[in-house]
Design an enzyme around this catalytic site. Structure first.
Site, PDB file in Angstrom:
ATOM      1  N   GLU A 178       0.878  -1.185   0.000  1.00 17.16           N
ATOM      2  CA  GLU A 178       0.000   0.000   0.000  1.00 17.16           C
ATOM      3  C   GLU A 178       0.905   1.220   0.000  1.00 17.16           C
ATOM      4  O   GLU A 178       1.502   1.551   1.025  1.00 17.16           O
ATOM      5  CB  GLU A 178      -0.891  -0.006   1.246  1.00 17.16           C
ATOM      6  CG  GLU A 178      -1.833  -1.179   1.327  1.00 17.16           C
ATOM      7  CD  GLU A 178      -2.774  -1.286   0.151  1.00 17.16           C
ATOM      8  OE1 GLU A 178      -3.008  -0.275  -0.538  1.00 17.16           O
ATOM      9  OE2 GLU A 178      -3.262  -2.392  -0.105  1.00 17.16           O
ATOM     10  N   CYS A 222      -1.923   8.891   3.142  1.00 21.03           N
ATOM     11  CA  CYS A 222      -1.729   8.441   1.764  1.00 21.03           C
ATOM     12  C   CYS A 222      -2.972   8.775   0.946  1.00 21.03           C
ATOM     13  O   CYS A 222      -2.914   8.811  -0.280  1.00 21.03           O
ATOM     14  CB  CYS A 222      -1.369   6.973   1.697  1.00 21.03           C
ATOM     15  SG  CYS A 222      -2.551   5.923   2.467  1.00 21.03           S
TER      16      CYS A 222
HETATM   17  C1  UN1 Z   1      -3.120   6.069   5.154  1.00 23.56           C
HETATM   18  O1  UN1 Z   1      -2.946   7.270   5.012  1.00 23.56           O
HETATM   19  O2  UN1 Z   1      -2.156   5.267   5.121  1.00 23.56           O
HETATM   20  O3  UN1 Z   1      -8.937   6.800   4.510  1.00 23.56           O
HETATM   21  C2  UN1 Z   1      -4.435   5.449   5.438  1.00 23.56           C
HETATM   22  C3  UN1 Z   1      -8.294   7.403   5.357  1.00 23.56           C
HETATM   23  C4  UN1 Z   1      -7.862   6.680   6.604  1.00 23.56           C
HETATM   24  C5  UN1 Z   1      -6.719   5.785   6.306  1.00 23.56           C
HETATM   25  C6  UN1 Z   1      -5.570   6.420   5.583  1.00 23.56           C
HETATM   26  N1  UN1 Z   1      -8.972   5.943   7.155  1.00 23.56           N
HETATM   27  O4  UN1 Z   1      -7.969   8.555   5.206  1.00 23.56           O
END
Ligand code: UN1
Length: 518
Positions: A253, A287
């Site tokens: 990921e 992310c």
């Molecule tokens: C991440 O930034 O690695 O959807 C995950 C979202 C969060 C998860 C982000 N629930 O923004």
């Protein structure tokens, strides 16, 4: 509290620190040390994998509903400890308290989903092409899962791996980010109190290079069967190449450059609210953070004006107060972000704050909440005039910066939404269902939001990306089961004869020359 935390091998803290000892400061108050962390090295990692390997068969033999009970207990323990864990998370990485609570809740949600999976973990019965024969499928645990996670979601994202991996009967070696050892230690303690065997869950605190070296050794010795990694695309490529050498397909990921398309018929205030949350929540260090708002020319000026005002008015500062965002996670993130600000070019128009870069006494932010000199705070920055050949358009900039690009035709919007090569999350604001479905078909992202921001994924939908955002693997919900189990196919012939598939199979006789009259 200023704890000393260490790797936990078979539930016991490792006393030595071959990888050195580091002090973690509260990024909102740098003079406050949150924890000292003793780091392991490659051999610590290999040792943890060895212990996990030895323990895994016995854990796999525990009936899945009983494993689900341990997941249930973990969920309840996390829930009971939610306020303390959220406070620690805020102290260690500076996430606003409300977001930290939400993150811990995401762990609870993940446990709530998977506790029931212990009573399902379904295989299939499949008809055979021959009589007195039956076909079946079974989900089989993979073995030892080595999980390497980032620190921007120090408990929620790890839980997306650890919870299903353990539920499926795997043993786990978790390597959290080295800049979140205190939160990792607290989560590990909860896991170790939830009823899993002591050897089934291992935690290694180590730097990236030592981990990579340890992973290579552990793979070579057959001690790791599955790798999960959340982090940068560059590191993901290295991990993917390493695993490929051992014929393994990791769960990767990686980064994102998530687009938010604003159509001329959009509810502009809603789009601005979504852009504010996904662009600047967690100081842009998700992310799923918004990378570029892609705005139709007819509404560009109105959108930019409202977005600039919303960002300008947003409270930023002390994460224990009601703020949009707090400090950068750590000095490393802050320095890297200042580097990315250099991607701003002369043709760009910057807005959103009273300065750019670090918020300091000399470079203050209007309305700052608290004392900016104490921590690693950065101005929010909107960059208008982004073009597809800009480095800013092509680069994931993990921090509080959002680009704005303009389009005329829908095809241009799709091209801008995909052209950077990432494919994690995406969003469209429109009132027209045709635009919604055209966007869903055309966008390369693994996740699509409609009239909602790019971040804030729920814990039971498939999470993951394509292109530079990952290798197509998906976390969460039922979909992650395919990461942590392998299908085993079984056939059972009780005819007492050798029945050969494809050769001894009965056929039906049809009159293929038959035609209807007329
Ligand atoms: C991440 O930034 O690695 O959807 C995950 C979202 C969060 C998860 C982000 N629930 O923004």
């Amino acid at each position: 509290m200023n704890a000393t935390v260490s790797s936990l091998i078979s539930g016991l803290p490792v006393e030595d620190a071959p990888g050195g000892t580091i002090a973690i400061s509260n990024p909102a108050r740098l003079d406050e040390v949150v924890a000292q962390a003793r780091l392991g090295d490659a051999s610590t990692f290999v040792e943890a994998c060895g212990s996990a390997k030895a323990a895994q068969p016995a854990w796999a033999a525990v009936p899945a509903p009983v494993r689900g009970r341990a997941i249930q207990q973990l969920g309840r323990l996390v829930e009971e400890n939610l306020p303390a864990l959220a406070r620690l998370l805020t102290r260690e990485i500076g996430k606003p308290l409300a977001e930290s609570r939400g993150e811990v809740q995401e762990v609870v949600d993940t446990c709530d989903f998977f506790l029931g999976e212990g009573r399902r973990l379904y295989g299939q019965t499949v008809p055979s092409e021959m009589p007195d024969k039956q076909l079946f499928t079974f989900r089989v645990p993979v073995g030892v899962a080595a999980i390497i996670t980032a620190g921007n979601f120090p408990v929620a994202v790890p839980s997306w791996y650890l919870v299903p991996a353990l539920l499926c009967g795997n043993a786990v070696v978790w390597k959290p980010a080295e800049y979140t050892p205190a939160t990792a230690n607290a989560f590990a303690e909860l896991i170790l109190h939830a009823g899993f065997g002591r050897d089934v869950f291992q935690m290694v605190l180590a730097g990236g290079d030592a981990t990579f070296e340890g992973l290579d050794l552990a793979l070579d010795r057959g001690l790791v069967d599955k790798v999960g990694f959340t982090g940068s695309t560059a590191v993901g490529e290295r991990i993917g190449a390493l695993c490929g050498r051992y014929l393994q397909s990791p769960c990767l990921e990686l980064g994102g450059k998530n687009p938010l398309v604003v159509m001329p018929d959009a509810d502009l205030d809603l789009a601005v609210e979504g852009a504010l949350f996904s662009g600047f929540g967690t100081a842009g260090q998700r992310c799923t953070s918004l990378g570029t708002a892609i705005v139709h020319r007819d509404v560009h000026d109105a959108f930019l004006e409202r977005f600039t005002k919303a960002v300008g008015d947003a409270p930023i500062g002390d994460p224990t107060e009601d703020v949009l965002y707090g400090p950068m996670i750590s000095a490393r993130f802050c320095d890297r972000f200042e580097g990315w600000l250099e991607l701003i070019r002369d043709h760009h128009v910057v807005s959103g704050s009273t300065g750019v870069g670090r918020i300091t006494t000399e470079n203050p932010r209007h309305g700052f909440v608290g004392d900016s000199a104490k921590g690693l705070f950065c101005h929010p920055t909107i960059v208008d005039g982004v073009r597809p050949d800009d480095d800013l358009y092509l680069t994931e900039t993990f921090g509080p910066i959002v680009g704005v690009a303009t389009f005329d035709t829908f095809d241009e919007a799709i091209a801008l939404a995909n052209g950077h090569g990432y494919g994690l999350s995406s969003s469209i604001y429109t009132r027209d269902p045709l635009h919604v479905f055209r966007f869903r078909e055309g966008v390369s992202a693994g996740m699509v939001s409609v009239n909602n921001s790019t971040s804030g994924a729920e814990a039971h939908l498939p999470f993951g990306g394509n292109g530079r955002s990952g290798n197509g693997s998906r976390l969460s919900g039922i979909w992650v089961l395919d990461q942590f189990t392998r299908w085993q196919a079984m056939n059972w012939d009780y005819s007492g004869r050798l029945q050969k598939a494809q050769m001894d199979t009965a056929d039906v006789q049809a009159d293929m020359g038959f035609r209807l009259d007329g």
